[in-house]
Design an enzyme around this catalytic site. Structure first.
Site, PDB file in Angstrom:
ATOM      1  N   GLU A  89     -94.182 -10.067 -15.090  1.00  0.00           N
ATOM      2  CA  GLU A  89     -94.370  -8.666 -14.733  1.00  0.00           C
ATOM      3  C   GLU A  89     -95.736  -8.445 -14.067  1.00  0.00           C
ATOM      4  O   GLU A  89     -95.872  -7.629 -13.144  1.00  0.00           O
ATOM      5  CB  GLU A  89     -94.283  -7.769 -15.975  1.00  0.00           C
ATOM      6  CG  GLU A  89     -92.952  -7.817 -16.718  1.00  0.00           C
ATOM      7  CD  GLU A  89     -92.899  -8.890 -17.811  1.00  0.00           C
ATOM      8  OE1 GLU A  89     -93.519  -9.968 -17.628  1.00  0.00           O
ATOM      9  OE2 GLU A  89     -92.243  -8.647 -18.831  1.00  0.00           O
TER      10      GLU A  89
ATOM     11  N   GLY B 140     -80.758 -44.294 -30.653  1.00  0.00           N
ATOM     12  CA  GLY B 140     -79.613 -45.175 -30.828  1.00  0.00           C
ATOM     13  C   GLY B 140     -78.436 -44.482 -31.497  1.00  0.00           C
ATOM     14  O   GLY B 140     -78.428 -43.269 -31.720  1.00  0.00           O
TER      15      GLY B 140
ATOM     16  N   THR C 274     -90.090 -43.085 -40.287  1.00  0.00           N
ATOM     17  CA  THR C 274     -90.146 -42.843 -41.739  1.00  0.00           C
ATOM     18  C   THR C 274     -91.211 -43.699 -42.423  1.00  0.00           C
ATOM     19  O   THR C 274     -91.998 -43.205 -43.228  1.00  0.00           O
ATOM     20  CB  THR C 274     -88.770 -43.165 -42.373  1.00  0.00           C
ATOM     21  OG1 THR C 274     -87.748 -42.640 -41.532  1.00  0.00           O
ATOM     22  CG2 THR C 274     -88.643 -42.562 -43.759  1.00  0.00           C
TER      23      THR C 274
ATOM     24  N   ASP D  81     -87.161 -51.389 -27.676  1.00  0.00           N
ATOM     25  CA  ASP D  81     -87.260 -51.282 -26.208  1.00  0.00           C
ATOM     26  C   ASP D  81     -88.668 -51.021 -25.699  1.00  0.00           C
ATOM     27  O   ASP D  81     -88.891 -51.081 -24.487  1.00  0.00           O
ATOM     28  CB  ASP D  81     -86.363 -50.123 -25.706  1.00  0.00           C
ATOM     29  CG  ASP D  81     -84.912 -50.296 -26.138  1.00  0.00           C
ATOM     30  OD1 ASP D  81     -84.535 -51.441 -26.470  1.00  0.00           O
ATOM     31  OD2 ASP D  81     -84.165 -49.298 -26.139  1.00  0.00           O
TER      32      ASP D  81
ATOM     33  N   ALA E 268     -75.611 -42.866 -23.117  1.00  0.00           N
ATOM     34  CA  ALA E 268     -75.250 -43.611 -21.905  1.00  0.00           C
ATOM     35  C   ALA E 268     -74.464 -44.832 -22.326  1.00  0.00           C
ATOM     36  O   ALA E 268     -74.841 -45.526 -23.278  1.00  0.00           O
ATOM     37  CB  ALA E 268     -76.495 -44.027 -21.132  1.00  0.00           C
TER      38      ALA E 268
ATOM     39  N   THR F 165     -77.325 -44.605 -34.481  1.00  0.00           N
ATOM     40  CA  THR F 165     -77.503 -44.102 -35.853  1.00  0.00           C
ATOM     41  C   THR F 165     -78.045 -42.671 -35.837  1.00  0.00           C
ATOM     42  O   THR F 165     -77.475 -41.778 -36.471  1.00  0.00           O
ATOM     43  CB  THR F 165     -78.462 -45.025 -36.637  1.00  0.00           C
ATOM     44  OG1 THR F 165     -77.967 -46.370 -36.544  1.00  0.00           O
ATOM     45  CG2 THR F 165     -78.553 -44.608 -38.092  1.00  0.00           C
TER      46      THR F 165
ATOM     47  N   ARG G 164     -85.514 -34.679 -18.949  1.00  0.00           N
ATOM     48  CA  ARG G 164     -86.748 -34.893 -19.730  1.00  0.00           C
ATOM     49  C   ARG G 164     -87.800 -33.863 -19.328  1.00  0.00           C
ATOM     50  O   ARG G 164     -88.466 -33.274 -20.179  1.00  0.00           O
ATOM     51  CB  ARG G 164     -87.313 -36.294 -19.460  1.00  0.00           C
ATOM     52  CG  ARG G 164     -86.611 -37.421 -20.181  1.00  0.00           C
ATOM     53  CD  ARG G 164     -87.370 -38.729 -19.906  1.00  0.00           C
ATOM     54  NE  ARG G 164     -86.790 -39.868 -20.604  1.00  0.00           N
ATOM     55  CZ  ARG G 164     -87.276 -41.106 -20.544  1.00  0.00           C
ATOM     56  NH1 ARG G 164     -88.353 -41.369 -19.795  1.00  0.00           N
ATOM     57  NH2 ARG G 164     -86.703 -42.083 -21.208  1.00  0.00           N
TER      58      ARG G 164
ATOM     59  N   TRP H  52     -78.846 -53.282 -16.789  1.00  0.00           N
ATOM     60  CA  TRP H  52     -78.772 -51.818 -16.854  1.00  0.00           C
ATOM     61  C   TRP H  52     -77.296 -51.444 -16.877  1.00  0.00           C
ATOM     62  O   TRP H  52     -76.541 -51.951 -16.075  1.00  0.00           O
ATOM     63  CB  TRP H  52     -79.434 -51.170 -15.640  1.00  0.00           C
ATOM     64  CG  TRP H  52     -80.896 -51.394 -15.587  1.00  0.00           C
ATOM     65  CD1 TRP H  52     -81.563 -52.314 -14.843  1.00  0.00           C
ATOM     66  CD2 TRP H  52     -81.880 -50.665 -16.308  1.00  0.00           C
ATOM     67  NE1 TRP H  52     -82.915 -52.198 -15.050  1.00  0.00           N
ATOM     68  CE2 TRP H  52     -83.139 -51.190 -15.941  1.00  0.00           C
ATOM     69  CE3 TRP H  52     -81.839 -49.616 -17.223  1.00  0.00           C
ATOM     70  CZ2 TRP H  52     -84.338 -50.711 -16.462  1.00  0.00           C
ATOM     71  CZ3 TRP H  52     -83.030 -49.141 -17.731  1.00  0.00           C
ATOM     72  CH2 TRP H  52     -84.263 -49.683 -17.352  1.00  0.00           C
TER      73      TRP H  52
END
Lengths: 373, 373
Positions: B55, B304, B237, B203, B157, B306, B187, B173
């Site tokens: 504004e 992943g 964790t 990774d 993916a 999980t 992202r 890939w």
């Protein structure tokens, strides 16, 4: 050699040829347009094996106007006496002065002889207009004539994470009614639907074409009796399928492929075909060659993860068609394709996506093996 | 209440608001158009937290023409003193005679107070024009304000058969360069990228936005310094991630979520957040609430099978975005999502496909949880 008018007429001939996709097997789809100057004077397409070829319908429609005309044909006119007399002779007799063919007939009985015969009679014959589109009309016929192997479409259906059933076997229904109706269209275009004894024992499927489930676009063009029932082929190495399986009670021919012909066929519409084994399974290459020899040029495979993987491993699949439902079934659920011995990403079967289409709530992928360079 | 002209102006305000999608977090995207009769006299959008609101820019551009004008704003003007003075006051001071808001601000500090303040000053305020489109500008901001939980996008993916790696772990890939560039766009729009210690250990990813990989459509509109680095959130964790992991050496803030804060943070850009455990894992609901409380409204998850399964099981995922490559990796390969205890198809998570798009050689699915009736 070819004008824009030539291309327009061949495109029309290809459109006409497509009218036969549910009916001509094992014969190829062929369309024909005859023109006099700028006018179409006759059109025809092949509708069913044993009935006249496309050229004959078009010549009938053209009548005396065929004299001095140009004929556009999607496939080289035949030169041999089959169930009908040679079309090359009919075009010559009608006095056609030019013939445009999209492609040479790969059938070794023809293979240029029809073209030669017409040229010998003084007709100008031009070959190769819209060849790729004409080839796409008859992938099965062309592959069998060139290689002895049929064109194989592998149908798969899964959740987005590639699962076909829960760990306990529950699977109905992963994909929706629209996807299942779409499958009917593919079945109706195939020469045969191929499955396994395991699938028959597990699901007791009909493996036939259900008129009621075909889309209106098909039902409005064909009569129910026109649409063929593809031959149902069951791979049953050890003759485990009971005579009381549902598929035996339905209209249409059945071929049981087995390793040892020690049981009579169930009834007169069931043929038993014996093929040698390889590592305890039917040799799939021999199976497909034997089916091609029986006039089955185009096979639609609906089976489980094991046969799917074996066909892929053997390089026998031409097109993979995958229906995916927007569900996630988790890694404990059953997988889509059994492939063994993959240790490097470079070994992973990779396809060329030719089409991605939403079908109801699901998505259909069409994928082809990349052609070797 | 609303004319076609009103709709056109609000559509323009929404377009303007979108210019901020890479830059405004944790603030919402807001656009504003000021009109005098049939003419636009001022436009503005919020670009970055701490800089003026939409504004203010529009009023500056309108100058004296704001007097007696109509202001179209995608979100209710604020009524509280934050890092900038209340926009409602600025509109009153400028002499605007009508304000059209697409939606009431869900922020409890505003929640209609801005509208009331302007009405008390004699301004005509009309609310609700193109509300759905305006809400879509700020899914994270709105969800946090209404529920305390952030908007969560889960990125997956795989191959067509839902596999993320071969049995031996090989995976590079699966999808192509275009799909990976598309991930950069998502992202860059997120407030945070969330992953796990396992992914970092496996990774050693950067989990940042790479300017060079953003599409030209983004690079032509923004300067490299404009594009925020989303906060990287690692669920760790037991503090297993080493201080030498690549992500610590790159620009941008990091939050380590852990069960027991017994290790200092790696460096000044790393915050350690302690959350209670549940069945040996971090309580995901508490984790997301704690992140929302730190101003993280929109989370992009790359992890992943999980964590994907745990988030889905807990009902914490708002949108699933799946990139699929036209490959088949086979049932021995690793699965996409770990979901346990499914015994009936009726329990299978089912989504609404909102978009299917080819991205290079791959296909991107966008799926939302069906809204409860």
């Amino acid at each position: 050699m070819f004008s824009i008018f030539d291309s327009q007429m061949m495109l029309r001939a290809i459109e006409l040829a497509k009218r036969g996709i549910y009916t001509t097997a094992p014969n190829p789809n062929v369309g024909c347009v005859i023109t006099q100057g700028d006018d179409i004077v006759g059109e025809g397409f092949h509708f069913r094996a044993g009935e006249p070829h496309a050229e004959v319908y078009a010549l009938r429609a053209a009548g005396e106007k065929a004299c001095g005309a140009t004929a556009y044909v999607t496939l080289e006119p035949c030169s041999h006496h089959g169930r009908t007399p040679p079309c090359a002779d009919a075009l010559i007799a009608a006095g056609v002065s030019r013939v445009v063919c999209a492609m040479v007939d790969p059938n070794p009985k023809v293979a240029g002889r029809g073209i030669q015969r017409m040229r010998d009679a003084g007709i100008q014959v031009d070959v190769g207009l819209m060849q790729a589109q004409a080839e796409a009309l008859n992938p099965g016929f062309i592959k069998v004539m060139k290689t002895g192997l049929p064109f194989v479409q592998l149908k798969l259906a899964s959740s987005i994470d590639g699962r076909t059933a829960l760990a306990n076997g529950q699977s109905q229904w992963i994909t929706g009614a629209e996807a299942r109706a779409d499958v009917q269209v593919f079945r109706a275009q195939a020469g045969a639907i191929l499955s396994t004894s395991q699938t028959v024992l597990d699901d007791n499927p009909s493996l036939n074409v259900r008129w009621a489930q075909l889309p209106e676009t098909v039902k409005s063009v064909y009569q129910q009796d026109d649409v063929r029932q593809p031959v149902r082929v069951i791979l049953d190495t050890h003759r485990k399928v009971s005579d009381s399986a549902t598929l035996f009670s339905l209209d249409g021919d059945i071929i049981i492929v087995t390793a040892k012909d020690d049981k009579p066929s169930v009834n007169e519409s069931v043929t038993v075909l014996t093929v040698e084994q390889q590592d305890g399974h039917l040799n799939l290459n021999s199976t497909l060659r034997a089916l091609a020899a029986k006039g089955i040029h185009h096979i639609w495979v609906e089976a489980g993860a094991t046969l799917a993987g074996s066909l892929l491993n053997a390089g026998l699949v031409d097109e993979v068609i995958v229906y995916q439902a927007p569900k996630l079934m988790g890694s404990d659920s059953r997988g889509l394709v059994k492939l063994e011995g993959l240790t490097s990403m470079s070994q992973v079967p990779t396809f060329t996506l030719t089409d991605v289409t939403r079908i109801g709530d699901d998505v259909r992928f069409r994928m082809q093996k990349p052609q070797p360079d």
